[in-house]
Motif scaffolding. Structure first.
Motif, PDB file in Angstrom:
ATOM      1  N   UNK A   1     -11.044  14.587  -7.582  1.00 56.91           N
ATOM      2  CA  UNK A   1      -9.829  13.769  -7.701  1.00 56.91           C
ATOM      3  C   UNK A   1      -9.235  13.463  -6.326  1.00 56.91           C
ATOM      4  N   UNK A   2      -9.240  14.443  -5.444  1.00 59.82           N
ATOM      5  CA  UNK A   2      -8.738  14.215  -4.084  1.00 59.82           C
ATOM      6  C   UNK A   2      -9.641  13.240  -3.330  1.00 59.82           C
TER       7      UNK A   2
ATOM      8  N   UNK B   1      -8.738   9.537  -1.715  1.00 61.97           N
ATOM      9  CA  UNK B   1      -9.074   9.125  -0.348  1.00 61.97           C
ATOM     10  C   UNK B   1      -9.864   7.813  -0.362  1.00 61.97           C
ATOM     11  N   UNK B   2     -10.779   7.680  -1.300  1.00 65.93           N
ATOM     12  CA  UNK B   2     -11.573   6.451  -1.429  1.00 65.93           C
ATOM     13  C   UNK B   2     -10.655   5.268  -1.710  1.00 65.93           C
ATOM     14  N   UNK B   3      -9.682   5.476  -2.583  1.00 63.53           N
ATOM     15  CA  UNK B   3      -8.731   4.398  -2.903  1.00 63.53           C
ATOM     16  C   UNK B   3      -7.980   3.954  -1.649  1.00 63.53           C
ATOM     17  N   UNK B   4      -7.540   4.928  -0.841  1.00 63.46           N
ATOM     18  CA  UNK B   4      -6.855   4.587   0.410  1.00 63.46           C
ATOM     19  C   UNK B   4      -7.791   3.825   1.346  1.00 63.46           C
ATOM     20  N   UNK B   5      -9.050   4.229   1.374  1.00 62.94           N
ATOM     21  CA  UNK B   5     -10.032   3.522   2.191  1.00 62.94           C
ATOM     22  C   UNK B   5     -10.225   2.089   1.728  1.00 62.94           C
ATOM     23  N   UNK B   6     -10.298   1.893   0.419  1.00 60.85           N
ATOM     24  CA  UNK B   6     -10.447   0.535  -0.123  1.00 60.85           C
ATOM     25  C   UNK B   6      -9.237  -0.325   0.213  1.00 60.85           C
ATOM     26  N   UNK B   7      -8.052   0.265   0.131  1.00 59.26           N
ATOM     27  CA  UNK B   7      -6.831  -0.480   0.466  1.00 59.26           C
ATOM     28  C   UNK B   7      -6.815  -0.884   1.935  1.00 59.26           C
TER      29      UNK B   7
ATOM     30  N   UNK C   1     -20.426   2.656   1.712  1.00 60.88           N
ATOM     31  CA  UNK C   1     -20.070   4.067   1.890  1.00 60.88           C
ATOM     32  C   UNK C   1     -19.008   4.506   0.896  1.00 60.88           C
ATOM     33  N   UNK C   2     -18.029   3.655   0.668  1.00 62.55           N
ATOM     34  CA  UNK C   2     -16.985   3.988  -0.312  1.00 62.55           C
ATOM     35  C   UNK C   2     -17.579   4.063  -1.722  1.00 62.55           C
ATOM     36  N   UNK C   3     -18.526   3.179  -2.039  1.00 59.40           N
ATOM     37  CA  UNK C   3     -19.190   3.248  -3.355  1.00 59.40           C
ATOM     38  C   UNK C   3     -20.026   4.518  -3.469  1.00 59.40           C
TER      39      UNK C   3
ATOM     40  N   UNK D   1      -8.506   5.992   7.539  1.00 61.12           N
ATOM     41  CA  UNK D   1      -7.261   5.736   6.802  1.00 61.12           C
ATOM     42  C   UNK D   1      -6.033   6.340   7.486  1.00 61.12           C
ATOM     43  N   UNK D   2      -6.247   7.263   8.416  1.00 56.47           N
ATOM     44  CA  UNK D   2      -5.110   7.884   9.102  1.00 56.47           C
ATOM     45  C   UNK D   2      -4.487   6.886  10.083  1.00 56.47           C
TER      46      UNK D   2
END
Length: 161
Positions: A34-35, A39-45, A65-67, A96-97
């Motif tokens: 879940x964590x 993180x993946x969602x933040x990367x996609x955004x 990479x995200x997939x 993402x940071x």
């Protein structure tokens, strides 16, 4: 960006406290689906908001990479070493940071360290990414979307009425 500048940015990223934090995050989320999905969602955004102009190769590799990480988090893809997953997660966490070796708020420079790190990571994991994309293509050709298939029982009963 010249190779010399890109290497300087890469070394700045890899030697930074921000990358150390990204590695710590990666080690913490590699076993926490879940964590990792968060993180993946933040990367996609961030890809949508900041990386569209970075170039098609970096964009394509970032999306792949995200997939890969999403399939890993969901448990459907495990044909990758944990060390490589951690390296990939660390690069995404660094990306993402907002505050890293060169903070994102420095217009024109803020993404250069991120791009250098992503490019380096993708070159190190080229075989893993290609293997994943092949797996993804095989999976999509063998396991089509069930919504796309017509329901033959519904069609036959509807025609008879």
């Amino acid at each position: 960006m010249s190779d010399k500048k890109q290497k300087r940015r890469l070394f700045a990223a890899l030697g930074s406290k921000a990358y150390d934090r990204a590695l710590a995050i990666a080690n913490a989320v590699v076993c926490a689906p879940m964590r990792l999905l968060n993180l993946i969602k933040k990367g996609q955004e961030k890809v949508l908001s900041r990386l569209q102009k970075a170039g098609s190769a970096v964009l394509a590799d970032t999306n792949a990479s995200l997939r890969l990480l999403q399939a890993y988090a969901e448990g459907s893809y495990r044909e990758v070493s944990t060390d490589n997953v951690v390296l990939l997660i660390a690069s995404v966490a660094y990306f993402v940071a907002p505050i890293d070796a060169i903070p994102d708020f420095f217009l024109g420079l803020g993404l250069t360290d991120d791009l250098a790190l992503l490019t380096w990571t993708f070159s190190k994991l080229r075989e893993e990414l290609e293997h994943f994309k092949s797996w993804e293509m095989r999976k999509n050709s063998i396991d089509p979307d069930p919504i796309a298939l017509p329901n033959s029982t519904t069609n036959s009963t509807t025609k008879g009425n």
